[in-house]
Scaffold this active site. Sequence first.
Site: not given
Length: 360
Positions: A175-176, A60, A180
Amino acid sequence: MTTSSRTGNTGPTALQGTAPAFQGTTPALLRTAAELDALPRPAGAERAVVMTMGALHEGHATLIRAAREAAGPDGQVVVTVFVNPLQFGEAADLDRYPRTLDADLETAAAAGADAVFAPGVDEVYPGGEPQVRITAGPMGERLEGASRPGHFDGMLTVVAKLLHLTRPDEAFYGQKDAQQLALIRRMVRDLNFGVRITGVPTVRDPDGLALSSRNRFLSPQERHTALALPRALFAARDRLAAQQALHERAKATAPGGDGRAAGLNRLGEARAAADAQAVALARPNGAPAAVRATAHAILEEAATRGKHPLVLDYLALVDPADFTEIPDDRESGEAVLAVAARVGETRLIDNIPLTFGALS
């Protein structure tokens, strides 16, 4: 509306951003939509937003630093912290999700955030769960959507609300969570949101495990098993690179090419030239099948590991545009190799981008 994608290292080494010179300034904590609306927008500069469910970690922080860099010293970075109940299929999973707002504020401050918007459920969904929601469509029913029905509808609904509330010029996502990210981009494009969507490469611990708020639930033994996920992805990537390099080298020996086959023959290496020519004339690898097989072998070994086996949910090689499976005869183009598995009580996801038909 335009979209963008920042590129960077997607291997085992974590992407490290440069912290802003003014790091450590306490960001404004906003609890209501009215407080957020009253937050002055930077004159002549941009507002960037990073959406999270809290329990912030270095992944984050990397997103926040990327937003800070994009917004510039005169711009504004808003971090949202909201555990969205619409994304959880079971109440137990919602209750279990870590909530660490005080630590989140420190992380946000160190990474350069100007404000943290941390509303309660009643603030985001006044009057209860919304009757009108965003539907993810066919892409939202694949992979994660099949494993977690309704998850992406809930995710897109809250992302749409938060985009309206924060009104950013640019929004950053990891991008993990590749599926989504793809769905958010599709929603923004299909519904004409006036915001740029930027993907930031996955951040990993030194052992290769992708950073996740759920990693804290893994015991040391379970974490050891979980390392099969990145190991499988990196092995598949390396297999693809090796096959493509061999194919390119083999093409150079083809008759009518650059004359290297004749040169090899003159050096007494006719057999080597013939073998290389056979590879060159074959289909360029059957690369998708090789990628899947390489990753599967590692995951299957982890599934037999003692008291802490890996339980595979899916391994999929998909088109990043719509998350449909890549056919085995694919010779070129972009792809995402995605995996989801459970180790003990913890479900983990990971992925890696691949390019077919190009040397890495």
